[in-house]
Design a protein around this motif. Structure first.
Motif, short mmCIF file in Angstrom:
data_model
loop_
_atom_site.label_atom_id
_atom_site.label_comp_id
_atom_site.label_asym_id
_atom_site.label_seq_id
_atom_site.Cartn_x
_atom_site.Cartn_y
_atom_site.Cartn_z
N LYS A 164 0.85 -1.18 0.00
CA LYS A 164 0.00 0.00 0.00
C LYS A 164 0.89 1.24 0.00
O LYS A 164 1.92 1.27 0.70
N ASN A 191 -5.05 3.28 -3.39
CA ASN A 191 -6.40 3.57 -2.87
C ASN A 191 -6.75 5.05 -3.05
O ASN A 191 -7.10 5.74 -2.07
N ASP A 239 -9.52 -0.61 -9.40
CA ASP A 239 -10.25 -1.33 -8.33
C ASP A 239 -11.52 -0.52 -8.07
O ASP A 239 -12.55 -0.77 -8.70
N GLU A 240 -11.44 0.50 -7.24
CA GLU A 240 -12.62 1.27 -6.81
C GLU A 240 -13.45 1.83 -7.97
O GLU A 240 -14.67 2.00 -7.85
N LYS A 263 -13.51 -7.47 -7.66
CA LYS A 263 -14.02 -7.79 -6.33
C LYS A 263 -15.51 -8.06 -6.47
O LYS A 263 -16.27 -7.19 -6.91
MG LIG Z 1 -7.25 -1.92 -4.08
#
Ligand SMILES: [Mg+2]
Ligand SMILES: O=C(O)CCC(=O)c1ccccc1C(=O)O
Length: 369
Positions: A164, A191, A239-240, A263
């Protein structure tokens, strides 16, 4: 499928180690275990993946409860389901709330696979008997602690290391990791911690031979990611930003990403996950399965979807012992040599440990539909 009972259990589990990202620190998981039962007497299981604070997306366990109790289960009770693909159509009028939808839809997929006496992997069109496992490492207190953690994880056999990053914990850290581990499969996950104002700073990422940089920009962006990807050698993974096959189509068309982190909870379930998988096959976009610090039921679903052919990169699907003192399934998910064997037993292939789940349940409700 003749579903006649749904049991929602709010389960609270303490993580073995707190997990820090650029959006916060997870100390425990607070989620809904969904059990759907049919007249066959079989049960299917799903798990909501919302984290405690609404910092990854807009959902929490409280919003999950509200949506399931007041909007999703009432719709299910009025509908007939012949195949799990019907569920997303039943839920379609309800906007968003994909974690809540996916938890129920996943339980119905598990029940469907069990009623057809096939593994969930096979029911989804999975082809792999084993999956490669990566590990996601949160932001640490020191560079030394991170390097030691990576060394330990490599000894455990993980095929890929994800670190991260955020402003102040990025370039120098990645440089130190690359110096210590010049040949490992290494990626970074921001993120959403950066903006296009940071473009010159982020260009330094190309120094490290990363397999990808995950979600560097805003959670609801694909335009700026396309501009950034045009400036970076390092592949961007979203991702998001990806909530549906339509989002994926637009991102691919714009060149916003070269990899997609799937996801199940983020996209509303397994049916949509399969659609995204098939779209990525069409456009030669490799995929991997992201994680949300799931307990064993959610982890079992992740293993099943990862068995599909286009999941060609190691996912965040570490074994149960990476997260929990004791998981809620039997057996626990185990990894050997950086691989997890895809269960071929019916459904998710792991048995929910009801006694353990009940011990950890802080509230439950049963619906007769
Ligand atoms: Mg991620
Ligand atoms: O489940 C895992 O091991 C990784 C979890 C992870 O990285 C994560 C955990 C919480 C919120 C967002 C993310 C992410 O992948 O972005």
């Amino acid at each position: 499928m003749e579903i006649n009972r749904i049991i929602l259990r709010q389960v609270k589990m303490e993580l073995l180690h707190p997990f820090t990202t650029s959006v916060g620190t997870e100390v425990d998981k607070d989620f809904i275990a969904v059990e759907v039962q049919s007249k066959s007497g079989l049960s299917g299981w799903g798990e909501s993946v919302s984290i405690v604070e609404p910092m990854y997306n807009e959902e929490t366990v409280q919003t999950n409860w509200h949506m399931m109790n007041d909007h999703l289960i009432p719709r299910l009770s009025k509908a007939s389901i012949s195949h799990p693909d019907d569920v997303m159509d039943i839920f379609k009028p309800v906007r968003g709330n994909f974690n809540a939808k996916a938890a129920i839809e996943g339980a119905i997929w598990d029940l469907y696979a069990k009623e057809n006496n096939v593994s969930l992997s096979k029911a989804l069109g999975g082809v792999k008997k084993q999956i490669e496992v990566g590990v996601s490492i949160g932001i640490k207190e020191s560079e030394r602690q991170l390097l030691k953690q990576i060394e330990d994880y490599l000894k455990e056999g993980y095929k890929r290391i994800k670190v991260k990053i955020m402003p102040g914990w990025d370039i120098d850290i990645l440089r130190a990791v690359r110096k210590e581990f010049p040949a490992i499969q290494l990626m970074a996950d921001a993120n959403c911690a950066y903006s296009l104002n940071d473009i010159d700073h982020m260009k330094q990422l190309d120094e490290f031979g990363l397999t990808m940089i995950e979600q560097p920009l805003a959670h609801d962006d694909i335009i700026d990611h396309a501009k950034l990807q045009a400036e970076l050698e390092t592949p961007i993974c979203l991702d998001e930003s990806i909530h549906s096959a339509e989002d994926a189509r637009k991102a691919i068309e714009l060149g916003s990403c070269k990899v997609i982190n799937l996801k199940i909870g983020r996209v509303g379930g397994l049916t949509e996950s399969k659609k995204i998988h098939d779209l990525c096959v069409q456009h030669h976009i490799p995929m991997w399965c992201g994680g949300m610090l799931e307990a064993g039921i959610g982890r079992a679903h992740n293993i099943a979807i990862t068995s599909l052919a286009n999941f060609t990169l190691p996912g965040d699907t570490a074994p149960s012992s990476h997260y929990w003192k004791q998981d809620i399934i039997d057996p626990a998910v185990e990894m050997k040599g950086g691989l997890i064997t895809v269960p071929d037993a019916p459904g998710i292939g792991y048995t929910p440990n009801i006694a353990r789940i009940e011990d950890l349940t802080i509230f439950s409700k049963t619906y007769h539909i």
